[in-house]
Scaffold this motif. Structure first.
Motif, PDB file in Angstrom:
ATOM      1  N   SER A 241       0.845  -1.190  -0.164  1.00 37.35           N
ATOM      2  CA  SER A 241      -0.109  -0.536   0.122  1.00 37.35           C
ATOM      3  C   SER A 241       1.058   1.116  -0.456  1.00 37.35           C
ATOM      4  O   SER A 241       2.079   1.189   0.455  1.00 37.35           O
ATOM      5  N   PHE A 242       0.495   2.882  -0.505  1.00 38.19           N
ATOM      6  CA  PHE A 242       0.959   3.701  -0.323  1.00 38.19           C
ATOM      7  C   PHE A 242       1.664   3.521   1.107  1.00 38.19           C
ATOM      8  O   PHE A 242       2.523   4.527   1.454  1.00 38.19           O
TER       9      PHE A 242
ATOM     10  N   LEU B 167       5.444   4.705   1.751  1.00 42.71           N
ATOM     11  CA  LEU B 167       6.327   6.317   2.460  1.00 42.71           C
ATOM     12  C   LEU B 167       6.104   5.915   4.171  1.00 42.71           C
ATOM     13  O   LEU B 167       7.627   6.327   4.102  1.00 42.71           O
TER      14      LEU B 167
ATOM     15  N   VAL C 116       4.617   9.847  -7.442  1.00 39.10           N
ATOM     16  CA  VAL C 116       3.591   8.820  -7.226  1.00 39.10           C
ATOM     17  C   VAL C 116       3.523   7.997  -7.951  1.00 39.10           C
ATOM     18  O   VAL C 116       3.668   6.303  -8.006  1.00 39.10           O
TER      19      VAL C 116
ATOM     20  N   LEU D 276       6.317   5.730  -6.749  1.00 39.15           N
ATOM     21  CA  LEU D 276       5.485   5.139  -5.702  1.00 39.15           C
ATOM     22  C   LEU D 276       4.801   3.986  -6.109  1.00 39.15           C
ATOM     23  O   LEU D 276       4.538   2.651  -5.206  1.00 39.15           O
ATOM     24  N   LEU D 277       4.224   4.175  -6.857  1.00 36.93           N
ATOM     25  CA  LEU D 277       3.137   2.619  -8.311  1.00 36.93           C
ATOM     26  C   LEU D 277       4.462   1.433  -8.420  1.00 36.93           C
ATOM     27  O   LEU D 277       3.960   0.347  -8.276  1.00 36.93           O
TER      28      LEU D 277
ATOM     29  N   MET E 187       4.780  -0.912  -5.578  1.00 39.79           N
ATOM     30  CA  MET E 187       3.867  -1.043  -5.113  1.00 39.79           C
ATOM     31  C   MET E 187       2.548  -1.945  -5.708  1.00 39.79           C
ATOM     32  O   MET E 187       2.037  -3.226  -5.556  1.00 39.79           O
TER      33      MET E 187
END
Length: 848
Positions: free
Chosen positions: A289-290, A294, A345, A348-349, A352
């Motif tokens: 998950s984000f 993070l 972003v 980050l994607l 994951m």
């Protein structure tokens, strides 16, 4: 002019440091601080010469250092780097060099005594961390070359330290072949910015070419990011004319200049099916998950390496503050802020989701060491942080407060809702404390006009960041082990090899029952039949799989080999650390310093003659590994089956065997989901077989008549599973007869050097000459002076179908594509030089 001269004189008299002097000081500190921090950390971990520890863990322990050892030995002895006989029956060492050892800095090892090779490697890691700080400082400061203010140079220093001491470096500094790309990435981005903004592509071309040369694998991720960063610059900056064309030409030229590495490596990988692409994922899945990703920005969080799936993205806890500040900074155009956050972003994607992970890692999934592209994310994140603080006038005190509230809220949520073994109990609180300290520094520094107080706050902030990065690196990196046990037996093994590797039987290979590493043969310098490397011959791996030997995604080894298989692979000796620890087909011949050497009673020379058409049976897919060996041996002997199947019975989850005669027993595993088997026999020690795969052969040992063999799996596994194994007894007479038939006629006067093999054979009748060497396409073979294409035995070993007669065989090895790669590199380099001196010197290529 007079006024300016007076001010200069006044500064000299007051000994005041100028802005230019500060920038030079910060340039020095950007290298020295990370370098010194790492040196102190090595000392704190008692690494030699500060103690008895060494920087050897994971793949550095099992792969990289042994490869360095082989590299060093080959060069010091005057051999080339094209081929090695100490890995996997013989291996293209240039492929190993291109993947692990191509960094130009690695040649510095020859300036120091060989016995300190590990310390030189550790020094190279420390040096590269320092260089990472230096290159990232140059990248950040280049963004502010118009203003040239001291405070932006100060921020460039802080962020360069964060990049050099990031969580990525903490986790992956053992992957020394990746460190060069981490060092060069800021230079490449700096060059790309100059290409796009000014049309100057010299720095970009050279730095990208060097990056690809040093490690072509990580350079794949660099190149993917360069495309993203190029369009980022196109969207957010004023661009020079023909930027697309210049970018394409410079990128192509950089790749061509590195062809000396790229072309041979690509051909080797295609021919060997190394790192072949997995099928493109059909479903888009998120494996994290984000929130979890993070949270990886927190300080002191455990690094994710061998078996992790989450990225190592720590780059200073100040990141929690400057990302929200960047979003609120109106001095930066809204378009630039939006595009920058979209790239963040996207990264980050990538950390994951399966599809993006697959693309980033060269159309395959990483095996350990997750999110290998995250150093680029860290660099970009720090770049937007620098952009934010460079435009400090766009930050208001309320923005700092809002950013702190957002950061504190996230960290509190991390504490109460995110549980992970990677987090220590107080990681979130330590992170929060540092974030609060940085927020206070921003309040104090930019809420007052007193310059002296600002300087004090700046010094405090610098100390905080250096302390934080050092503490994080100290607690999460530089894991160690004892140094002496790793090196103490090298000379002893060397003595054995020099005495026995070319005895009465000619060239002979060595196996080992006990191992210090997964590449002992490379570490200790003896010819072997095992290898653990990302650049390996998958044809040999498939042969080992069929024979029931140990194998995996990046290794194959002799564990599980029967005496028959050892003979056809030319394994004439075995090392052991225990007396009488080897079976009856090996006789102990010598012991030195607790290392025992055993000689095979049934061995074969390097080249032996088998019956015409001798090969694996065509119905091998339906046979287990010992049945396959039966079929193979049946072509050599009529004295019954090589392995005779015995009856088994069941009791619960156990398989029982009641022996009817004395003999050597083996088992074959048929379960795909059982990887550990326990063997129990009366009055003997319990044996444990681990890391098993289906069709793997288990050496149950010599067992007397009337004893019961009990095979089971650990209680920790599901109790309802039914263990499926076949048990066999070795027919000694059939083994002796099969080996003797192969020994009757063999290659003589065999001479094996670095890249050459020669020998002669007198064929009394037609047959198949089998050489215990992989049939790599890089071999050029001449038989009686005429070029000859070899055939394959078992789909992997070199073989020749010969008619009666006398033959002289000569072989020479050169990696496929090496000559072509050299030609392309030299031609591209010539073009590059011509562009500098004869082309548009201030356009297409220009150094500044």
């Amino acid at each position: 002019m007079e006024e300016q001269a007076k001010q200069t004189k006044k500064r000299k008299e007051s000994k005041q440091i100028t802005g230019e002097q500060y920038r030079k000081l910060f340039l020095f500190l950007s290298f020295f601080v990370p370098f010194e921090m790492m040196l102190v950390i090595f000392a704190c971990k008692y690494c030699f010469p500060f103690g008895d520890q060494c920087f050897l863990i994971s793949d550095l322990y099992h792969q990289y250092f042994p490869f360095f050892q082989e590299f060093s030995n080959k060069i010091r002895s005057g051999e080339g780097i094209l081929y090695s006989w100490n890995m996997g029956l013989g291996t293209d060492f240039y492929a190993i060099y291109s993947y692990y050892l191509a960094s130009p800095l690695n040649w510095l090892v020859f300036l120091f005594p060989a016995k300190y090779l590990l310390e030189v490697i550790s020094g190279l890691v420390i040096l590269k961390v320092g260089l990472t700080g230096l290159t990232s400082y140059l990248f950040f400061i280049a963004k502010d070359k118009k203003d040239g203010t001291v405070h932006t140079a100060y921020f460039a220093l802080l962020f360069s330290i964060c990049y050099a001491m990031s969580g990525y470096v903490a986790a992956y500094n053992i992957n020394i072949m990746w460190m060069d790309c981490i060092v060069l990435a800021p230079v490449i981005l700096l060059g790309l910015e100059r290409l796009v903004k000014e049309g100057k592509s010299g720095i970009y071309t050279v730095s990208l070419a060097v990056c690809i040369y040093t490690n072509f694998y990580l350079s794949v991720m660099v190149c993917i990011f360069l495309v993203i960063y190029f369009f980022y610059l196109i969207l957010t900056e004023q661009t020079h004319k023909n930027a697309f064309l210049r970018f394409a030409i410079a990128s192509l030229l950089a790749g061509s200049m590195a062809a000396v590495i790229l072309v041979p490596a690509a051909i080797f990988m295609m021919n060997s099916n190394v790192e072949q692409a997995a099928s493109f994922p059909t479903n888009f899945k998120a494996f994290a998950s984000f929130f979890k990703v993070l949270a990886r920005h927190c300080a002191m969080i455990k690094t994710s390496t061998d078996h992790g799936i989450l990225p190592n993205v720590y780059c200073g806890t100040a990141a929690f503050l400057f990302v929200p500040l960047y979003c609120m900074n109106k001095e930066i155009s809204i378009k630039k802020r939006v595009v920058s956050i979209l790239i963040v972003v996207f990264f980050l994607l990538s950390f994951m989701t399966n599809v993006l992970e697959y693309i980033w890692h060269g159309l395959k999934y990483p095996y350990g060491f997750p999110a290998r592209q995250s150093f680029l994310y860290i660099l970009f994140l720090l770049a937007i942080g620098f952009e934010c603080l460079k435009n400090i006038n766009g930050i208001k005190t309320r923005h700092v407060l809002i950013s702190f509230v957002i950061s504190a809220t996230f960290l509190l949520l991390t504490k109460f809702f995110f549980q992970s073994e990677d987090f220590h109990e107080w990681d979130w609180l330590i992170t929060l404390a540092f974030v609060a300290a940085y927020a206070i520094c921003l309040f104090c520094c930019y809420g007052k006009k007193n310059e002296k107080k600002k300087e004090l706050v700046a010094i405090l902030c610098y100390v905080l960041m250096v302390g934080e990065c050092s503490l994080n690196m100290l607690t999460t990196s530089v894991k160690t082990t004892f140094r002496d046990p790793y090196f103490e037996d090298i000379d002893t093994y060397g003595e054995f090899v020099s005495e026995y590797s070319t005895g009465e039987e000619g060239f002979q290979r060595f196996g080992s029952y006990d191992k210090m590493t997964e590449n002992d043969s490379v570490l200790y310098g003896y010819p072997s039949a095992s290898v653990f490397s990302s650049m390996w011959n998958t044809d040999v791996g498939e042969l080992y799989t069929k024979m029931g030997m140990a194998h995996g995604k990046a290794y194959y080894e002799v564990e599980g080999a029967t005496p028959f298989v050892m003979s056809i692979l030319n394994i004439g000796y075995l090392f052991s650390w225990t007396e009488d620890d080897v079976n009856e087909y090996f006789d102990q011949i010598e012991e030195k310093k607790g290392i025992y050497l055993y000689k095979a009673t049934q061995s074969l020379p390097f080249g032996y003659v088998a019956p015409k058409g001798f090969d694996m049976p065509k119905r091998e897919a339906t046979l287990d590994s010992l049945e396959l060996q039966n079929e193979l041996a049946s072509q050599l002997s009529d004295i019954g089956a090589l392995f005779q199947r015995v009856k088994v019975s069941r009791q619960g989850k156990c398989v029982l065997v009641q022996t009817e005669t004395d003999g050597h027993y083996y088992a074959v595993l048929h379960n795909e989901d059982i990887n550990t088997i326990i063997e129990e026999v009366q009055d003997t020690e319990v044996k444990r077989f681990e890391q098993l795969k289906v069709n793997r052969v288990l050496d149950l040992g010599v067992i007397a008549k009337g004893q019961e063999i009990v095979l089971s799996y650990p209680d920790t596994m599901e109790a309802e599973k039914q263990l499926e194994v076949s048990v066999y007894q070795l027919n000694e007479n059939a083994l002796v007869d099969a080996v003797e038939n192969l020994r009757q006629n063999h290659m003589e006067q065999v001479e094996i050097h670095d890249t050459t093999v020669s020998g002669r054979i007198d064929m009394k009748e037609a047959g198949r000459l089998v050489l215990s060497i992989p049939c790599d396409k890089g071999w050029s073979v001449s038989v009686n002076g005429e070029k000859r294409e070899p055939s394959r035995f078992g789909g992997a070993l070199m073989a020749f179908d010969l008619e009666p007669g006398f033959y002289e065989i000569e072989m020479y090895y050169c990696p496929l594509g090496l000559k072509l790669g050299i030609g392309i590199s030299l031609f591209s380099l010539l073009i590059f030089v011509l562009l500098i001196f004869c082309g548009e010197r201030k356009g297409i290529v220009h150094f500044s």
